[in-house]
Design a protein around this motif. Structure first.
Motif, PDB file in Angstrom:
ATOM      1  N   GLY A 316       0.799  -1.226   0.000  1.00 28.58           N
ATOM      2  CA  GLY A 316       0.000   0.000   0.000  1.00 28.58           C
ATOM      3  C   GLY A 316       0.829   1.272   0.000  1.00 28.58           C
ATOM      4  N   PRO A 317       1.780   1.429   0.944  1.00 29.50           N
ATOM      5  CA  PRO A 317       2.581   2.659   0.933  1.00 29.50           C
ATOM      6  C   PRO A 317       3.417   2.822  -0.333  1.00 29.50           C
ATOM      7  N   ALA A 318       3.890   1.716  -0.922  1.00 27.53           N
ATOM      8  CA  ALA A 318       4.673   1.797  -2.158  1.00 27.53           C
ATOM      9  C   ALA A 318       3.802   2.246  -3.314  1.00 27.53           C
ATOM     10  N   ILE A 319       2.536   1.831  -3.312  1.00 28.35           N
ATOM     11  CA  ILE A 319       1.596   2.296  -4.337  1.00 28.35           C
ATOM     12  C   ILE A 319       1.306   3.779  -4.140  1.00 28.35           C
ATOM     13  N   ALA A 320       1.124   4.187  -2.891  1.00 28.51           N
ATOM     14  CA  ALA A 320       0.807   5.590  -2.596  1.00 28.51           C
ATOM     15  C   ALA A 320       1.927   6.522  -3.024  1.00 28.51           C
ATOM     16  N   THR A 321       3.178   6.063  -2.951  1.00 29.38           N
ATOM     17  CA  THR A 321       4.304   6.913  -3.322  1.00 29.38           C
ATOM     18  C   THR A 321       4.697   6.786  -4.783  1.00 29.38           C
ATOM     19  N   GLY A 322       3.984   5.933  -5.539  1.00 37.48           N
ATOM     20  CA  GLY A 322       4.258   5.837  -6.969  1.00 37.48           C
ATOM     21  C   GLY A 322       5.357   4.887  -7.353  1.00 37.48           C
ATOM     22  N   LEU A 323       5.914   4.128  -6.402  1.00 39.64           N
ATOM     23  CA  LEU A 323       6.937   3.146  -6.755  1.00 39.64           C
ATOM     24  C   LEU A 323       6.328   1.914  -7.419  1.00 39.64           C
ATOM     25  N   VAL A 324       5.106   1.594  -7.036  1.00 42.89           N
ATOM     26  CA  VAL A 324       4.398   0.418  -7.540  1.00 42.89           C
ATOM     27  C   VAL A 324       3.032   0.863  -8.031  1.00 42.89           C
ATOM     28  N   ARG A 325       2.541   0.223  -9.077  1.00 40.90           N
ATOM     29  CA  ARG A 325       1.177   0.496  -9.559  1.00 40.90           C
ATOM     30  C   ARG A 325       0.359  -0.783  -9.487  1.00 40.90           C
ATOM     31  N   ALA A 326      -0.919  -0.625  -9.190  1.00 47.65           N
ATOM     32  CA  ALA A 326      -1.845  -1.739  -9.148  1.00 47.65           C
ATOM     33  C   ALA A 326      -2.787  -1.642 -10.337  1.00 47.65           C
ATOM     34  N   THR A 327      -3.049  -2.752 -10.997  1.00 45.30           N
ATOM     35  CA  THR A 327      -3.943  -2.750 -12.148  1.00 45.30           C
ATOM     36  C   THR A 327      -5.353  -3.118 -11.721  1.00 45.30           C
ATOM     37  N   ALA A 328      -6.286  -2.952 -12.645  1.00 42.65           N
ATOM     38  CA  ALA A 328      -7.687  -3.272 -12.351  1.00 42.65           C
ATOM     39  C   ALA A 328      -7.877  -4.759 -12.086  1.00 42.65           C
ATOM     40  N   SER A 329      -6.970  -5.585 -12.592  1.00 42.25           N
ATOM     41  CA  SER A 329      -7.082  -7.037 -12.400  1.00 42.25           C
ATOM     42  C   SER A 329      -6.272  -7.514 -11.191  1.00 42.25           C
ATOM     43  N   ASP A 330      -5.985  -6.584 -10.267  1.00 45.06           N
ATOM     44  CA  ASP A 330      -5.278  -6.908  -9.027  1.00 45.06           C
ATOM     45  C   ASP A 330      -3.878  -7.475  -9.266  1.00 45.06           C
ATOM     46  N   GLN A 331      -3.211  -6.951 -10.258  1.00 45.83           N
ATOM     47  CA  GLN A 331      -1.803  -7.255 -10.461  1.00 45.83           C
ATOM     48  C   GLN A 331      -0.977  -6.062  -9.986  1.00 45.83           C
ATOM     49  N   PHE A 332       0.265  -6.341  -9.606  1.00 43.72           N
ATOM     50  CA  PHE A 332       1.146  -5.298  -9.082  1.00 43.72           C
ATOM     51  C   PHE A 332       2.436  -5.287  -9.896  1.00 43.72           C
ATOM     52  N   TRP A 333       2.824  -4.080 -10.300  1.00 42.71           N
ATOM     53  CA  TRP A 333       4.020  -3.901 -11.120  1.00 42.71           C
ATOM     54  C   TRP A 333       4.827  -2.722 -10.577  1.00 42.71           C
ATOM     55  N   PHE A 334       6.145  -2.782 -10.724  1.00 43.57           N
ATOM     56  CA  PHE A 334       6.922  -1.568 -10.500  1.00 43.57           C
ATOM     57  C   PHE A 334       6.486  -0.536 -11.528  1.00 43.57           C
ATOM     58  N   THR A 335       6.342   0.711 -11.087  1.00 39.87           N
ATOM     59  CA  THR A 335       5.899   1.763 -11.995  1.00 39.87           C
ATOM     60  C   THR A 335       6.834   1.882 -13.189  1.00 39.87           C
ATOM     61  N   HIS A 336       8.127   1.799 -12.936  1.00 38.63           N
ATOM     62  CA  HIS A 336       9.126   1.768 -13.995  1.00 38.63           C
ATOM     63  C   HIS A 336      10.130   0.677 -13.658  1.00 38.63           C
ATOM     64  N   ASP A 337      10.573  -0.043 -14.661  1.00 35.88           N
ATOM     65  CA  ASP A 337      11.587  -1.067 -14.415  1.00 35.88           C
ATOM     66  C   ASP A 337      12.859  -0.438 -13.857  1.00 35.88           C
ATOM     67  N   LEU A 338      13.097   0.830 -14.185  1.00 33.85           N
ATOM     68  CA  LEU A 338      14.270   1.519 -13.634  1.00 33.85           C
ATOM     69  C   LEU A 338      14.178   1.626 -12.118  1.00 33.85           C
ATOM     70  N   TYR A 339      12.972   1.724 -11.578  1.00 32.98           N
ATOM     71  CA  TYR A 339      12.823   1.740 -10.127  1.00 32.98           C
ATOM     72  C   TYR A 339      13.283   0.397  -9.549  1.00 32.98           C
ATOM     73  N   ARG A 340      12.872  -0.703 -10.217  1.00 30.72           N
ATOM     74  CA  ARG A 340      13.312  -2.018  -9.761  1.00 30.72           C
ATOM     75  C   ARG A 340      14.831  -2.137  -9.854  1.00 30.72           C
ATOM     76  N   GLU A 341      15.409  -1.662 -10.946  1.00 37.20           N
ATOM     77  CA  GLU A 341      16.860  -1.732 -11.123  1.00 37.20           C
ATOM     78  C   GLU A 341      17.588  -0.957 -10.021  1.00 37.20           C
ATOM     79  N   THR A 342      17.029   0.184  -9.649  1.00 40.47           N
ATOM     80  CA  THR A 342      17.643   0.982  -8.589  1.00 40.47           C
ATOM     81  C   THR A 342      17.609   0.245  -7.262  1.00 40.47           C
ATOM     82  N   LEU A 343      16.475  -0.323  -6.909  1.00 42.40           N
ATOM     83  CA  LEU A 343      16.357  -1.078  -5.662  1.00 42.40           C
ATOM     84  C   LEU A 343      17.297  -2.283  -5.667  1.00 42.40           C
TER      85      LEU A 343
END
Length: 382
Positions: A316-343
């Motif tokens: 939830g907090p990661a979605i609120a800050t824009g690091l992660v996005r949730a889709t209508a089908s209840d899937q979760f993705w990093f907003t940008h793959d570059l965010y994943r690469e940074t982590l």
């Protein structure tokens, strides 16, 4: 500003047309209000400046105020900057004439009108009188020239700034006035999200997303040339989601032969957002950076010994800050793959090895339950 050689914004023809239409309508005595939203670096300010550069007439006066991120700014701060710009544009005599009997009250917000005899207090009556005086002053100016007001970074606006914006947009009078507000939708706190939703009901709302693949190719070509665009643009689009600033930074690094370094604009965005998420969310994000761009709650739950429902809660907090996005089908993705690469890059070697092993075991268990897992995924982690 991200521009092509002909000073045309890349990939923003639709939003540019809508904002141009609002600007044109406001010159005909119809006050127009537009809110532009999108994440940091997506091109909100570039869009606004491009439209104002192309559509402003000789009689247009522009006031631009940017909200300050911090508690030291006084109330109405961005409006004070707007008023400063307008007074410089029309002259002190015109500003004083427009103020009329409201001069003392307005001097609290417009410093060039001289010292005021009253002070701003928190009583509802005095606050409303001040808002009304400010709107009357703007409308008097807009009777003789086209007035454009820009309030940038509204995600950091204080209550007084939003109060005046709300009052101005809601006022029924006609005027040659264009009001533009810009904000980062993914950095709003819950209260400001509610306030901005109210404002959107009274204004045109333009939300900027990432660029399309063809636009990314055009942007990369403008920086690196056609050959690089052909070989790099699809990968850049996949990694950035078409975010124009991130694409530009990757292209510039590539142009000087640096292909293994993440842009500081990306790492800075991730670090800034991580400061607002709790430790439990950070643990999930670290494991997810090893897993891949799609976050699978059942796999992450196995890795971290928590039920999938708790993993979703931690996201939830990661979605609120824009690091992660949730889709209508209840899937979760990093907003940008570059965010994943940074982590992923922030993990030390021992943690990477441990997490790869845990993710591999969780995927193998998933495969044994009959859920599709490729052998290449298993091999990558083991």
């Amino acid at each position: 500003m991200i521009e092509h050689d002909d000073a045309r914004l890349i990939g923003r023809s639709g939003p540019q047309q809508r904002l141009n239409q609002a600007a044109e309508a406001s010159t005909r005595g119809r006050r127009s209000a537009v809110l532009v939203s999108g994440e940091a670096g997506i091109g909100k300010t570039s869009l606004i400046r491009a439209v104002l550069d192309s559509s402003a007439a000789d009689t247009t006066v522009i006031g631009w105020g940017t909200c300050w991120h911090g508690e030291c700014a006084p109330g109405f701060w961005p409006w004070m900057k707007v008023f400063d710009d307008l007074v410089r544009a029309v002259g002190t005599d015109t500003a004083l004439s427009a103020a009329g009997q409201d001069r003392d009250a307005l001097a609290l917000l417009i410093r060039d009108l001289g010292p005021g005899s009253t002070s701003i207090d928190d009583s509802d009556r005095n606050r409303l009188l001040l808002l009304d005086a400010a709107v009357r002053w703007l409308e008097r100016l807009a009777a003789d020239q086209h007035v454009v007001i820009v309030l940038d970074d509204l995600q950091w606006a204080d209550a007084s700034t939003l109060d005046l914006l709300d009052y101005l947009i809601a006022a029924p009078a006609r005027a040659q006035m264009l009001v533009i507000g810009a904000y980062r939708h993914d950095e709003l706190d819950p209260d400001d999200r509610t306030r901005l939703a109210t404002l959107q009901s009274r204004a045109d709302h333009i939300h900027l997303e990432g660029l399309a693949p063809d636009d990314v190719a055009e942007l990369v070509e403008a920086i690196c040339g056609p050959q690089a665009a052909q070989s790099l643009s699809l990968d850049f689009h996949r990694r950035t989601g078409g975010h124009p600033l991130f694409v530009s930074e990757l292209a510039r690094l590539s142009e000087v032969g640096i292909d293994d370094q993440l842009p500081s604009a990306v790492t800075g965005a991730v670090v800034r957002r991580l400061t607002t998420v709790p430790m439990e969310s950070r643990r999930v994000l670290d494991a997810a950076s090893v897993l891949g761009n799609r976050l699978l709650p059942d796999v992450l739950g196995s890795v971290l010994d928590e039920p999938p429902a708790m993993i979703v809660r931690h996201l939830g907090p990661a979605i609120a800050t824009g690091l992660v996005r949730a889709t209508a089908s209840d899937q979760f993705w990093f907003t940008h793959d570059l965010y994943r690469e940074t982590l992923y890059g922030e993990l030390d070697i021992a943690d990477r090895v441990h997490l790869h092993g845990r993710v591999g075991e969780a995927l193998q268990s998933r495969s044994e339950r009959g859920v599709g897992v490729t052998s290449s995924d298993l091999a990558r982690h083991f």
